[in-house]
Every structure is written in C-alpha cells, then in structure tokens.
Motif scaffolding. Structure first.
Motif, PDB file in Angstrom:
ATOM      1  N   PRO A 290      20.719  53.236  40.232  1.00  0.00           N
ATOM      2  CA  PRO A 290      21.443  53.652  39.028  1.00  0.00           C
ATOM      3  C   PRO A 290      20.498  53.787  37.843  1.00  0.00           C
ATOM      4  CG  PRO A 290      21.905  51.355  39.536  1.00  0.00           C
ATOM      5  CD  PRO A 290      20.991  51.849  40.607  1.00  0.00           C
ATOM      6  N   PHE A 291      19.829  54.952  37.750  1.00  0.00           N
ATOM      7  CA  PHE A 291      18.796  55.138  36.741  1.00  0.00           C
ATOM      8  C   PHE A 291      19.272  55.106  35.326  1.00  0.00           C
ATOM      9  CE2 PHE A 291      15.869  56.707  39.889  1.00  0.00           C
ATOM     10  CZ  PHE A 291      14.856  55.872  39.518  1.00  0.00           C
ATOM     11  N   ILE A 292      20.561  55.452  35.165  1.00  0.00           N
ATOM     12  CA  ILE A 292      21.083  55.509  33.810  1.00  0.00           C
ATOM     13  C   ILE A 292      20.908  54.144  33.138  1.00  0.00           C
ATOM     14  CG2 ILE A 292      23.461  54.901  34.390  1.00  0.00           C
ATOM     15  CD1 ILE A 292      22.441  57.757  32.112  1.00  0.00           C
ATOM     16  N   LEU A 293      20.925  53.068  33.949  1.00  0.00           N
ATOM     17  CA  LEU A 293      20.733  51.730  33.388  1.00  0.00           C
ATOM     18  C   LEU A 293      19.366  51.633  32.741  1.00  0.00           C
ATOM     19  CD1 LEU A 293      22.100  49.458  36.241  1.00  0.00           C
ATOM     20  CD2 LEU A 293      23.276  50.283  34.238  1.00  0.00           C
ATOM     21  N   LEU A 294      18.354  52.184  33.417  1.00  0.00           N
ATOM     22  CA  LEU A 294      16.994  52.120  32.902  1.00  0.00           C
ATOM     23  C   LEU A 294      16.890  52.914  31.595  1.00  0.00           C
ATOM     24  CD1 LEU A 294      14.187  51.063  33.569  1.00  0.00           C
ATOM     25  CD2 LEU A 294      13.701  53.262  34.608  1.00  0.00           C
ATOM     26  N   VAL A 295      17.533  54.091  31.583  1.00  0.00           N
ATOM     27  CA  VAL A 295      17.489  54.906  30.369  1.00  0.00           C
ATOM     28  C   VAL A 295      18.150  54.160  29.213  1.00  0.00           C
ATOM     29  CG1 VAL A 295      18.220  57.069  29.336  1.00  0.00           C
ATOM     30  CG2 VAL A 295      17.465  57.039  31.698  1.00  0.00           C
ATOM     31  N   ILE A 296      19.311  53.555  29.475  1.00  0.00           N
ATOM     32  CA  ILE A 296      20.012  52.817  28.421  1.00  0.00           C
ATOM     33  C   ILE A 296      19.145  51.663  27.932  1.00  0.00           C
ATOM     34  CG2 ILE A 296      21.974  51.291  27.957  1.00  0.00           C
ATOM     35  CD1 ILE A 296      23.686  53.051  29.619  1.00  0.00           C
ATOM     36  N   LEU A 297      18.555  50.955  28.890  1.00  0.00           N
ATOM     37  CA  LEU A 297      17.704  49.825  28.542  1.00  0.00           C
ATOM     38  C   LEU A 297      16.560  50.285  27.638  1.00  0.00           C
ATOM     39  CD1 LEU A 297      17.959  46.947  29.464  1.00  0.00           C
ATOM     40  CD2 LEU A 297      16.244  47.385  31.196  1.00  0.00           C
ATOM     41  N   LEU A 298      15.918  51.399  28.022  1.00  0.00           N
ATOM     42  CA  LEU A 298      14.780  51.895  27.247  1.00  0.00           C
ATOM     43  C   LEU A 298      15.192  52.265  25.831  1.00  0.00           C
ATOM     44  CD1 LEU A 298      12.816  54.077  29.786  1.00  0.00           C
ATOM     45  CD2 LEU A 298      12.004  52.063  28.582  1.00  0.00           C
ATOM     46  N   VAL A 299      16.267  53.058  25.691  1.00  0.00           N
ATOM     47  CA  VAL A 299      16.632  53.507  24.342  1.00  0.00           C
ATOM     48  C   VAL A 299      17.178  52.349  23.520  1.00  0.00           C
ATOM     49  CG1 VAL A 299      16.942  55.931  24.877  1.00  0.00           C
ATOM     50  CG2 VAL A 299      18.874  54.391  25.078  1.00  0.00           C
ATOM     51  N   ALA A 300      17.853  51.391  24.170  1.00  0.00           N
ATOM     52  CA  ALA A 300      18.390  50.266  23.404  1.00  0.00           C
ATOM     53  C   ALA A 300      17.268  49.349  22.944  1.00  0.00           C
ATOM     54  CB  ALA A 300      19.404  49.486  24.233  1.00  0.00           C
ATOM     55  N   LEU A 301      16.275  49.139  23.794  1.00  0.00           N
ATOM     56  CA  LEU A 301      15.229  48.183  23.456  1.00  0.00           C
ATOM     57  C   LEU A 301      14.151  48.787  22.562  1.00  0.00           C
ATOM     58  CD1 LEU A 301      14.736  46.404  26.889  1.00  0.00           C
ATOM     59  CD2 LEU A 301      15.979  45.575  24.903  1.00  0.00           C
ATOM     60  N   PHE A 302      13.802  50.058  22.806  1.00  0.00           N
ATOM     61  CA  PHE A 302      12.662  50.624  22.076  1.00  0.00           C
ATOM     62  C   PHE A 302      13.079  51.584  20.977  1.00  0.00           C
ATOM     63  CE2 PHE A 302      11.012  49.122  26.044  1.00  0.00           C
ATOM     64  CZ  PHE A 302       9.853  48.464  25.654  1.00  0.00           C
ATOM     65  N   GLY A 303      14.303  51.494  20.527  1.00  0.00           N
ATOM     66  CA  GLY A 303      14.725  52.334  19.415  1.00  0.00           C
ATOM     67  C   GLY A 303      15.281  53.642  19.900  1.00  0.00           C
ATOM     68  N   ARG A 304      16.270  54.144  19.145  1.00  0.00           N
ATOM     69  CA  ARG A 304      16.972  55.335  19.609  1.00  0.00           C
ATOM     70  C   ARG A 304      16.349  56.582  19.020  1.00  0.00           C
ATOM     71  NH1 ARG A 304      22.067  52.216  17.981  1.00  0.00           N
ATOM     72  NH2 ARG A 304      20.685  50.456  18.219  1.00  0.00           N
ATOM     73  N   ASN A 305      15.150  56.953  19.471  1.00  0.00           N
ATOM     74  CA  ASN A 305      14.625  58.204  18.961  1.00  0.00           C
ATOM     75  C   ASN A 305      14.705  59.282  20.024  1.00  0.00           C
ATOM     76  OD1 ASN A 305      12.046  58.448  20.420  1.00  0.00           O
ATOM     77  ND2 ASN A 305      11.620  56.524  19.353  1.00  0.00           N
ATOM     78  N   ILE A 306      14.717  60.539  19.551  1.00  0.00           N
ATOM     79  CA  ILE A 306      15.014  61.658  20.430  1.00  0.00           C
ATOM     80  C   ILE A 306      13.921  61.861  21.477  1.00  0.00           C
ATOM     81  CG2 ILE A 306      15.233  64.166  20.425  1.00  0.00           C
ATOM     82  CD1 ILE A 306      17.001  63.954  18.051  1.00  0.00           C
ATOM     83  N   VAL A 307      12.667  61.612  21.091  1.00  0.00           N
ATOM     84  CA  VAL A 307      11.568  61.819  22.029  1.00  0.00           C
ATOM     85  C   VAL A 307      11.710  60.882  23.230  1.00  0.00           C
ATOM     86  CG1 VAL A 307       9.075  61.704  22.344  1.00  0.00           C
ATOM     87  CG2 VAL A 307      10.017  62.576  20.205  1.00  0.00           C
TER      88      VAL A 307
END
Lengths: 270, 305
Positions: free
Chosen positions: A118-135
């Motif tokens: 379930p990769f979406i978990l990794l994506v959520i984790l990344l954007v939640a932890l490292f800031g929500r920037n578009i890049v």
C-alpha cells in the motif's frame, strides 16, 4: 496511433475535451476577470450567475477561476509525477528485459512484490512528515507509480532484443549499459510513452485523495481535491460548490480512461 | 504447491520487515518532534518526556528496542493519545476498517465478475456496450465524489441510511458502496476481457456444440480459468483500496485505522504512525497470501509445480 486518438467520435470528443481543459487551465486563470484567491464581497456563497458562472465559495471567491486554477495544479502534478515514473520505470524495464536471466527475474520479482504494497501510506507519511510542498508531492507520487511502466518496457525490450542493430552495437564492442541507453531505450520509447499517459489519471486520483484529506495542496493554492473537500463540507446549502469541481474531475478521468483504452489497443493488440 | 506457498510466506515476512524499518527511520528522520506544541515545554520537562519515551537514546538503540517490542506483539504507547497504547487504538479502529474494506472488496468482486461475464456473453451487443461504458464511468468516480453525493441523496435527502456512525448494519451500506464502486468497475472490465478470451477456446466450442446451455458452459468451463486474472488483481486492489478507505472514514466520520493513521502522521505520533503502517501492511500481505492460495487452487500449473 492516430486512429486510436481520432478514429471514433467518442475518442475525438475526449481529445477535444482534454485539450480544452488543458488550455483553459493554462490560460483560464489569466483570462478570467477574477483572481483565484480574490474575494468578491458582494457575492459571498452565491449560486451560478452571469458574473460568476460556477458561483462563488464561502468567502466569495470565483469558483470557475478556482476550478481552473485547481486544474492547473492537479494536471501539472500528474504530468510531473508521470515524468518521474518514466525516469524510473523505463530504465528499470529496459535493463531487466535486456539483461535477462537471473537479473531479470530478480528485478521483476521486486516489481511484483511492490505491487502488493500500500504505497499511498508511504506517500502520506512523506508529505505529512517532511512538509506539504508540491515538489515532494509529485516526486513521491511518481516514485510509486512506475511499476506498470517497468513491466511494459520489459515486454517491449524482449521484443526488440534480437534485432540486428543491437547485435551490431554489441559486435562493435559497446558496453552493455551504452547499448541499453543508446539503442534499447529509444526503440521502446514510443509505446512506453503511450503507457505513461495511462499513469496520469491514477496520479490525478491519488493527488485528489491526499488534498481531500488535507495532506496535499495547501491554501491558498488549490487543486480539484481541495475544491471537492470544501464543496463536500458545504454541499447541503451550496451544492454547486461540490458539483462543478466533481464534474470536471470525473469528465477528465473518463476522457483519459477512454483514450487510454484506445491507445492500449493500438499499441498492444493482445 | 507447498514450496510455492512457503516461498510466498518468506517473501511476505521480508517485505514486512522492510516496511517496519523504512517507516521507523522515516518517522525519526523527519524534522519536528511529537512534543512541539503551541507552547514550548520547559527544557527539563521535555528532557524527562524524551527519556520516558526513550527518545534520548541513539536511534539504533531505539530501533532494536522497537523490534524487540514488536516481537512480543507490542506496538508501544501512543505519544499523543495519553494513557492509550497503540495496540488499544488500533484494536478499536481495525474492526471498522476491516469490515468496510472487506465488504467493499467482496461487493466489487461479485458485482464486477457478474457484470463482466454478462457483458462478455453478449460481446458488442447493446448490453455489452452499456456495461463497458458504465464501467469506464465507474472508474472515473472516486470515493471523494461518490461518498459526499451518496450522503447528500440517500442520507440527507431521502433519509434511508444514516450519514455517519457505525452502530447499525444500515450505517455500513453507503460507505461500502462508495468505496467499492471504482473496483467493481475495474473487476467488470477485467473479467469481461478474460471471459471473452476463454469463450473463444476450443473446449468451449466443444461444449457449445454438445448443446450445453450457456450458463452451464460459463459456470463449468469458462469461469474457473477466466477467474485467474481476477484473483491475481485482488492483491493490488486491496492495497489500492486503502487510500479510498481513509477518505470514506473521513466522510462518514468512522473512527477506523485510516483516521488514526492520518492524525498520527499530522501530529508526528511516531509510534501510532509506525503501528498503523505495520498493521496495514500486515493486512495487505496476509490478504495477498490468501489470494495466492486461491490462485494456486485455480491454476494447475502452480498446483503441481
């Protein structure tokens, strides 16, 4: 390929629609008399009218302009993520297919294994932890959507593997990775890019999910996911705030899927 | 078949270990800590808190300790929900998420395979065209659109079903439908293709020329092999369903796993995030193993390998 895109009425309508959306997203916010984040104090939360074709939102921002500004972000993220997925998937598939044997088996086993995660978990984790920037958003989405592409490119590579020009390149003593980069990749690029367009709707959906949950694009920037989340909150009193962005998203996905089917049939008769 | 499954099991365990490791180190590498509130804590209080949660030790030490705890089935205390362990929070959320996800997937398979078979047996006739178009449209209707619309029409407008909550069976109807729609569409397209392919094989022609009724041909000679691609799509479908289930839990205010995950990620509740990711991954991997089991039963090449 041309037949796939323009052969039937439905396909032509879909092409036209997507072209119009992209054009409107590119030019619309600029042509519109309203700014996407400007407040019209005389028209707060109003239904569609001549001044505001799609109505306005709860703080009086023009919904048509916001829908187009959202289209700009949603489509830009999807295209950028697709480029990222090409950068991983094409070399991966070409290397696996060209080298063959155990390397191929191991590389494709990894792809199979990743499918089930379930990769979406990794994506959520990344954007939640490292800031929500578009890049970060499109890089993360691209980094998890290359699997299909790797499979297709591997298949295409197997098909061209025994061609004479590869034999010639090898005979002239070109190192393996030069052969892959200079001779395999350019020859599988066409079908690979067709399949890459099939990645676009998936990324648009993923981005809209994240933005809907408040984990994607942030105010005052907007995307279709953000607009649909806002619209869903106000749907009892102001249904147009949900209906317009939702319709745009659905029609865009529908058009992408129709064209994707046609392109797939054209490239892969199986 | 035994060896095949053993290999799959080993692969799943390795994957789970990789998931644990990646999640653990990502959560620790992120800027900002769980005690960054609106008000800065006095340094000595923060030092005590960090010591209580072992955050003052080297990361490797924390990782080893965490693995040890995991071995005993303990996911640790939650950083933000004071007085709750992650096990307790997940214990509450898991049944709701599993019920909705499982029902949605089951509904998607039943509806999808039925519609797909129905379309394939009438290839290129009106019924087929209609179903294919409906399925393509269904793919373009993600839960973020369908869920609010279902609430608006069937909960607020008609009042047939509740708009949220999880206390009665009726409250599961709308979430399950909204979640399953795109997958029902995907299964329709997939099974239409594979049923049509099997229908063209010689053994089906033989059955047909014997005068066997169509439904019996489909049931006896087509579906067993036509279902193989459907089964192999179950694993990826379950993984993809997760994102939708988070949206569904948000729209219908269901306190499932997804909400704990999203909250945990936003609050930097390390243990809660790591715990939910591990449970999600374990669920999906277990489900994949079950799908492999079905796959092995359906495909004789694997059964006798």
């Amino acid at each position: 390929m041309r037949d796939a895109l323009f052969g039937s009425l439905l396909a032509r309508v879909c092409c036209g629609f997507l072209g119009a959306v992209v054009l409107a997203a590119a030019l619309g916010p600029w042509l519109s008399p309203w700014e996407f984040d400007a407040v019209d104090w005389d028209a707060i939360d109003t239904a569609p009218s001549l001044a505001h074709w799609f109505g306005t939102d709860g703080v009086g921002r023009d919904l048509l302009t916001r829908t187009l500004a959202g289209a700009r972000i949603s489509i830009a993220i999807a295209l950028a993520a697709t480029v990222v997925s090409c950068c991983i998937g094409i070399p991966w598939g070409a290397t696996a297919g060209y080298l063959g044997g155990r390397t191929d088996q191991a590389m494709m086993r990894i792809v199979d294994g990743l499918y089930a995660l379930p990769f979406i978990l990794l994506v959520i984790l990344l954007v939640a932890l490292f800031g929500r920037n578009i890049v970060l958003l499109f890089a993360a989405l691209g980094a998890v959507s290359w699997l299909d592409l790797a499979r297709i490119v591997r298949g295409q590579t197997l098909a061209v593997k025994s061609e004479a020009y590869l034999e010639a390149a090898r005979g002239l003593g070109a190192p393996t990775f030069t052969v892959i980069r200079r001779h395999v990749v350019p020859n599988v690029l066409g079908p690979a890019l067709v399949y890459a367009t099939l990645t676009v709707p998936g990324v648009i959906i993923a981005e809209s999910f994240l933005s809907f949950l408040g984990l994607g694009v942030q105010e005052p920037q907007t995307s279709w996911g953000v607009l649909i989340a806002d619209g869903a909150r106000e749907m009892h009193s102001s249904p147009w705030q949900l209906v317009f962005p939702a319709t745009m998203l659905t029609l865009t996905l529908f058009a992408f899927n129709i064209l994707g089917d046609r392109l797939r049939d054209a490239v892969d008769p199986h | 078949m035994g060896r095949y499954l053993l290999r799959r099991l080993a692969f799943a365990l390795i994957t789970l270990f990789a998931v644990v490791t990646v999640t653990f180190f990502l959560a620790r590498a992120a800027p900002g800590g769980p005690f960054d509130g609106e008000r800065r804590l006095p340094p000595e209080v923060e030092a005590n808190l960090r010591a209580a949660y072992d955050l003052d030790k080297p990361v490797v030490h924390q990782y080893a300790r965490y693995l040890g705890m995991l071995g005993r089935g303990d996911l640790g205390p939650s950083f933000r929900h004071k007085d709750f362990s992650v096990n307790e929070l997940i214990g509450r959320g898991l049944p709701i998420s599993v019920t909705i996800g499982g029902l949605a997937l089951a509904l998607a398979v039943v509806v999808g395979v039925t519609a797909g078979t129905f379309a394939a047996t009438a290839r290129d006739r009106a019924r087929d065209r209609l179903l294919v178009t409906a399925a393509t449209l269904g793919l373009a209707l993600p839960p973020i659109i369908v869920a609010p619309l279902l609430v608006l029409v069937f909960a607020v407008g008609l009042g047939w079903f509740p708009a949220g909550g999880y206390d009665t069976a009726r409250s599961y109807v709308l979430p399950v439908i909204a979640l399953s729609l795109p997958y029902a569409a995907a299964f329709t397209r997939l099974s239409r293709g594979s049923v049509a392919e099997v229908l063209g094989r010689p053994h089906v022609l033989t059955a047909r020329s014997k005068g066997m009724p169509t439904w019996r041909i489909v049931h006896r000679h087509v579906l067993p092999s036509a279902l193989i691609p459907v089964v192999s799509f179950l694993g990826p479908a379950a993984a993809a369903l997760l994102a939708g289930s988070m949206v569904i839990e948000e729209v219908f205010s269901l306190p499932g796993l997804g909400r704990y995950f999203v909250q945990g990620a936003l609050n930097r509740d390390y243990t809660l995030v790591t715990g939910t990711v591990i449970v999600y991954a374990a669920l999906v991997l277990t489900f994949n193993l079950l799908a492999d089991l079905c796959y092995a039963r359906l495909d004789p090449r694997i059964r006798h390998a």
